[in-house]
Design a protein around this motif. Structure first.
Motif, mmCIF file in Angstrom:
data_model
loop_
_atom_site.group_PDB
_atom_site.id
_atom_site.type_symbol
_atom_site.label_atom_id
_atom_site.label_comp_id
_atom_site.label_asym_id
_atom_site.label_seq_id
_atom_site.Cartn_x
_atom_site.Cartn_y
_atom_site.Cartn_z
ATOM 1 N N ILE A 431 0.858 -1.187 0.000
ATOM 2 C CA ILE A 431 0.000 0.000 0.000
ATOM 3 C C ILE A 431 0.890 1.232 0.000
ATOM 4 N N MET A 432 0.645 2.123 -0.913
ATOM 5 C CA MET A 432 1.424 3.349 -0.956
ATOM 6 C C MET A 432 0.671 4.526 -0.336
ATOM 7 N N ALA A 433 -0.693 4.430 -0.278
ATOM 8 C CA ALA A 433 -1.458 5.543 0.293
ATOM 9 C C ALA A 433 -2.877 5.080 0.577
ATOM 10 N N PHE A 434 -3.586 5.911 1.361
ATOM 11 C CA PHE A 434 -5.023 5.734 1.581
ATOM 12 C C PHE A 434 -5.734 7.011 1.150
ATOM 13 N N GLU A 435 -6.845 6.823 0.444
ATOM 14 C CA GLU A 435 -7.658 7.987 0.083
ATOM 15 C C GLU A 435 -8.746 8.175 1.130
ATOM 16 N N ALA A 436 -8.866 9.431 1.628
ATOM 17 C CA ALA A 436 -9.881 9.757 2.623
ATOM 18 C C ALA A 436 -11.201 10.043 1.923
ATOM 19 N N LEU A 437 -12.244 9.349 2.350
ATOM 20 C CA LEU A 437 -13.574 9.481 1.742
ATOM 21 C C LEU A 437 -14.569 9.911 2.814
ATOM 22 N N ALA A 438 -15.265 11.013 2.549
ATOM 23 C CA ALA A 438 -16.178 11.573 3.547
ATOM 24 C C ALA A 438 -17.448 10.741 3.655
ATOM 25 N N ARG A 439 -17.992 10.663 4.903
ATOM 26 C CA ARG A 439 -19.261 10.002 5.168
ATOM 27 C C ARG A 439 -20.076 10.892 6.109
ATOM 28 N N TRP A 440 -21.373 10.948 5.825
ATOM 29 C CA TRP A 440 -22.239 11.776 6.666
ATOM 30 C C TRP A 440 -23.451 10.959 7.084
ATOM 31 N N THR A 441 -23.661 10.889 8.378
ATOM 32 C CA THR A 441 -24.860 10.247 8.917
ATOM 33 C C THR A 441 -25.680 11.333 9.604
ATOM 34 N N SER A 442 -26.779 11.710 8.962
ATOM 35 C CA SER A 442 -27.622 12.788 9.492
ATOM 36 C C SER A 442 -28.641 12.219 10.472
ATOM 37 N N PRO A 443 -28.894 12.918 11.580
ATOM 38 C CA PRO A 443 -29.910 12.450 12.531
ATOM 39 C C PRO A 443 -31.301 12.369 11.924
ATOM 40 N N THR A 444 -31.558 13.178 10.904
ATOM 41 C CA THR A 444 -32.893 13.211 10.295
ATOM 42 C C THR A 444 -32.961 12.448 8.981
ATOM 43 N N LEU A 445 -31.889 12.456 8.204
ATOM 44 C CA LEU A 445 -31.912 11.838 6.877
ATOM 45 C C LEU A 445 -31.243 10.474 6.850
ATOM 46 N N GLY A 446 -30.463 10.163 7.884
ATOM 47 C CA GLY A 446 -29.708 8.915 7.875
ATOM 48 C C GLY A 446 -28.421 9.083 7.098
ATOM 49 N N VAL A 447 -27.973 8.000 6.485
ATOM 50 C CA VAL A 447 -26.726 8.045 5.724
ATOM 51 C C VAL A 447 -26.976 8.761 4.388
ATOM 52 N N VAL A 448 -26.157 9.794 4.117
ATOM 53 C CA VAL A 448 -26.273 10.564 2.873
ATOM 54 C C VAL A 448 -24.997 10.356 2.070
ATOM 55 N N ALA A 449 -25.139 10.010 0.804
ATOM 56 C CA ALA A 449 -23.983 9.725 -0.042
ATOM 57 C C ALA A 449 -23.166 10.995 -0.280
ATOM 58 N N PRO A 450 -21.838 10.879 -0.368
ATOM 59 C CA PRO A 450 -21.002 12.050 -0.653
ATOM 60 C C PRO A 450 -21.367 12.730 -1.968
ATOM 61 N N SER A 451 -21.781 11.930 -2.959
ATOM 62 C CA SER A 451 -22.161 12.513 -4.249
ATOM 63 C C SER A 451 -23.366 13.428 -4.133
ATOM 64 N N MET A 452 -24.111 13.311 -3.023
ATOM 65 C CA MET A 452 -25.263 14.166 -2.794
ATOM 66 C C MET A 452 -24.909 15.375 -1.939
ATOM 67 N N PHE A 453 -24.221 15.151 -0.809
ATOM 68 C CA PHE A 453 -24.052 16.283 0.107
ATOM 69 C C PHE A 453 -22.850 17.167 -0.223
ATOM 70 N N ILE A 454 -21.818 16.635 -0.900
ATOM 71 C CA ILE A 454 -20.665 17.480 -1.252
ATOM 72 C C ILE A 454 -21.070 18.597 -2.223
ATOM 73 N N PRO A 455 -21.784 18.291 -3.328
ATOM 74 C CA PRO A 455 -22.218 19.389 -4.214
ATOM 75 C C PRO A 455 -23.113 20.398 -3.505
ATOM 76 N N VAL A 456 -23.982 19.920 -2.603
ATOM 77 C CA VAL A 456 -24.849 20.838 -1.857
ATOM 78 C C VAL A 456 -24.000 21.740 -0.969
ATOM 79 N N ALA A 457 -22.991 21.164 -0.311
ATOM 80 C CA ALA A 457 -22.107 21.963 0.544
ATOM 81 C C ALA A 457 -21.358 23.010 -0.270
ATOM 82 N N GLU A 458 -20.971 22.656 -1.483
ATOM 83 C CA GLU A 458 -20.290 23.631 -2.348
ATOM 84 C C GLU A 458 -21.234 24.751 -2.743
ATOM 85 N N ARG A 459 -22.466 24.387 -3.069
ATOM 86 C CA ARG A 459 -23.417 25.392 -3.531
ATOM 87 C C ARG A 459 -23.833 26.361 -2.436
ATOM 88 N N CYS A 460 -23.939 25.875 -1.194
ATOM 89 C CA CYS A 460 -24.425 26.747 -0.115
ATOM 90 C C CYS A 460 -23.287 27.262 0.772
#
Length: 655
Positions: A431-460
């Motif tokens: 192994i030469m490296a590890f890629e860090a991948l974000a995960r979000w577990t919302s109390p109201t929405l549950g698990v939200v995919a990065p492909s969904m919340f990252i663009p929203v975070a960029e927009r707002c």
């Protein structure tokens, strides 16, 4: 020929002379009935007083012919008074009137003087009275026709004065002198009146000219304020004004589906052209784009430039689903044609998002937002294609709105976590490296995919705070790894284009205790497209820090060999979409082989993403690729499981 031009306002400009003639003609037409009425009544009266004393040809035939001529002229006037004459026809008509006045003056004068020898002193005095009163009345009626009035005065007054002055009758001589003096006064009044009339016409012309010029300047200013100077198309202001104007009568009661649609067009690859060839070339491309769009404009379709490389489209009337798709396909086709300019050649595509009234929205804001959403959907899923906003998109928007609302209330420290996926060197079998991948577990929405919340975070504008938390957590985890293992962390395009965000990234890195040379900052081609200059500055700052730069998702966007050469890149990650059929598709193999060779020639590390099977790995090894990432080498795991799963235990002994 009588010098008509010299006496008809030749000192005026040509346009002013024409206007003066028209004013003369209009004023004279008002006096025509009175002129001929004076002639007919006065002539008939003199003829009646000479019926028994003068020959019949003088007392009956001659006056009847003269009066009939006057009646005919009145009838002709009634028929032609509403006729619009050209400038040349008007000039001819005025010249004809001058010579007609001369001819009629000669005829009536000759007839009156021919009656003088007949009858007693009263009849002769009547002739003198007739001539004097008639010429004065005619002069008044010809006030606006100076040439005709002066000519008539000379034709009548000169013979009248000479004739009656030679009679040696004191009364008639006095009448002749009196009429001559009155005629002189009348001529002076005529000249003064005509001068004032001409001055009035000139002032009216000047006023209209100023008003016309003012209106022209106003129209020009309005045109410029609503026109894009580069493309010649309507600008953003005009587009939204026209959209509001079309929407106003449709709102409330006239909400017939398919009556109005708007589209947003984005030129895919234009920023790359600007970066490669310069803004002057980009302007030429936009000019040509404007010409191509202008050729597609119809009474139902209008196109405007509403941004740098964005165009607004408004369709009125036929806006059925199939018709919009056909229109969109036609517009994208004209953009896909090569741009062959003197400075060089370029190609690009266009993505279009449509929103239909009232299905997608009933206000300008709603329609524009929906059209932009459809455009972004097209760019994400079918770049260079056409997407019409649909109920499914509305559902997605509502879902994204919930994500944004939850994201704004989220406690990033508690809710956001990281998973790590290994990047494996098959040549070194480690192994030469590890890629860090974000995960979000919302109390109201549950698990939200990065492909969904990252663009929203960029927009707002929450991406900077999110990046800071994720980077700190990622580096905290990496501190426990062996020094030989690197960490790969994704930066948003917004992180690179914001000086404040970049400073926070650098401060967080320095405070982490992780050596910067162990950190790979991954950027996407989108970050480069948005602002190449700022992205280059940001990458230079990260390189000076000691970190390495990786270009992610290579091959899916619009980067070029020139962009790769100009950027301080250490690593290129090939998108997994090229790997799916690598063992059997010659095209995919050729593309990957080209990228691998490019990286080797430039001294860059080439990472192949999305490797799922041993067959894919074998095919990639045959093409010269050695560094890979995918489920074959390990799935993402939580931070607390990285060491136990991938570091402390032997990895893939069968490799």
């Amino acid at each position: 020929m009588f010098p008509f031009k010299r006496w008809s306002g030749s000192r005026l400009a040509p346009a002013a002379r024409v206007e003066l003639r028209r004013s003369q003609y209009r004023a004279f037409l008002q006096q025509v009935p009175l002129l001929y009425a004076v002639l007919i009544v006065n002539t008939a009266t003199v003829a009646i007083t000479h019926l028994r004393v003068a020959p019949v040809y003088l007392s009956v035939y001659a006056p009847v012919l003269l009066c009939l001529f006057c009646v005919v002229r009145v009838v002709m006037w009634l028929r032609s008074r509403r006729r619009v004459l050209s400038d040349d026809a008007l000039a001819r008509r005025l010249r004809t009137m001058v010579w007609m006045a001369a001819g009629m003056g000669t005829a009536f004068t000759a007839w009156a003087l021919s009656l003088y020898p007949y009858g007693d002193a009263y009849a002769r005095s009547h002739v003198a009275f007739y001539m004097a009163m008639t010429v004065i009345g005619c002069i008044f009626c010809l006030m606006h026709m100076r040439v005709a009035a002066l000519l008539l005065t000379c034709i009548v007054i000169v013979p009248f004065t000479l004739f009656f002055g030679s009679t040696h009758n004191p009364v008639l001589v006095a009448i002749a002198v009196n009429v001559l003096l009155v005629a002189v006064v009348m001529v002076m009044i005529l000249l003064i009146y005509y001068r004032d009339f001409t001055t009035l016409v000139e002032s009216q012309i000047q006023l209209r000219t100023k008003q016309t010029e003012t209106q022209r300047l106003s129209d020009e200013n309005f045109r410029l304020a609503n026109l894009d100077a580069l493309t010649g198309l309507p600008n953003r202001r005009r587009f939204f004004a026209d959209l509001d104007g079309h929407l106003a009568p449709l709102q409330g009661y006239a909400r017939a589906p398919g009556s109005l649609a708007i589209g947003i067009i984005d030129l895919d690859g234009f920023k790359r052209i600007n970066d490669l060839y310069g803004h002057a070339f980009g302007d030429r491309v936009l000019e040509e784009t404007g010409r191509r769009f202008a050729a597609q404009i119809t009474p139902q379709v209008s196109v405007a430039r509403i941004g740098g490389d964005e165009f607004g489209l408004m369709v009125v009337g036929a806006t059925a689903y199939r018709q919009l798709l056909d229109l969109g396909d036609a517009l994208t086709a004209v953009i896909e044609r090569p741009y062959v300019l003197p400075e060089g050649a370029a190609r690009m595509s266009a993505s279009i998002g449509f929103a239909n009234f009232p299905e997608a929205g009933e206000t300008t804001l709603q329609l524009v937002e929906r059209a932009y959403y459809a455009l972004h959907f097209a760019q994400a899923h079918r770049r260079g294609g056409v997407v019409i906003f649909s109920p499914e998109h509305e559902t997605q928007i509502r879902h994204l709105s919930k994500i944004e609302e939850s994201l704004r209330r989220a406690d990033f420290e508690r809710e956001i976590s990281l998973h790590f996926q290994p990047i494996f060197d098959t040549a070194l079998r480690e192994i030469m490296a590890f890629e860090a991948l974000a995960r979000w577990t919302s109390p109201t929405l549950g698990v939200v995919a990065p492909s969904m919340f990252i663009p929203v975070a960029e927009r707002c504008d929450l991406i900077h705070a999110l990046t800071e938390v994720l980077l700190r957590k990622a580096l905290d985890t990496a501190r426990s790894w062996p020094e030989t293992v690197r960490i790969s962390f994704n930066l948003s395009a917004r992180d690179l284009t914001s000086a404040g965000a970049l400073d926070r990234v650098i401060r967080t890195t320095l405070a982490s205790g992780v050596a910067p040379h162990r950190i790979d900052f991954e950027i996407t081609e989108t970050a480069l497209i948005q602002d190449f200059g700022q992205a280059r500055t940001a990458l230079d700052a990260l390189k000076k820090l000691g970190a390495r730069i990786s270009l992610d998702d290579f091959g899916t966007g619009f980067s070029s060999l020139n962009s790769v050469h100009r950027l301080p890149i250490d690593k290129v990650k090939v998108d997994g979409s090229f790997v799916a059929g690598i063992e059997r598709e010659a095209t995919a193999r050729a593309i990957v082989k080209s990228i691998v060779d490019l990286c080797q020639n430039l001294g860059l590390t080439c990472v192949i993403e999305g490797v799922e099977t041993r067959a894919q790995m074998t095919a990639l090894r045959e093409l010269g690729a050695t560094v890979m990432q995918g489920h074959l080498f390990g799935k993402p795991v939580a931070a607390n499981l990285v060491l136990d799963t991938y570091v402390r235990e032997p990895l893939l002994p069968w490799l």
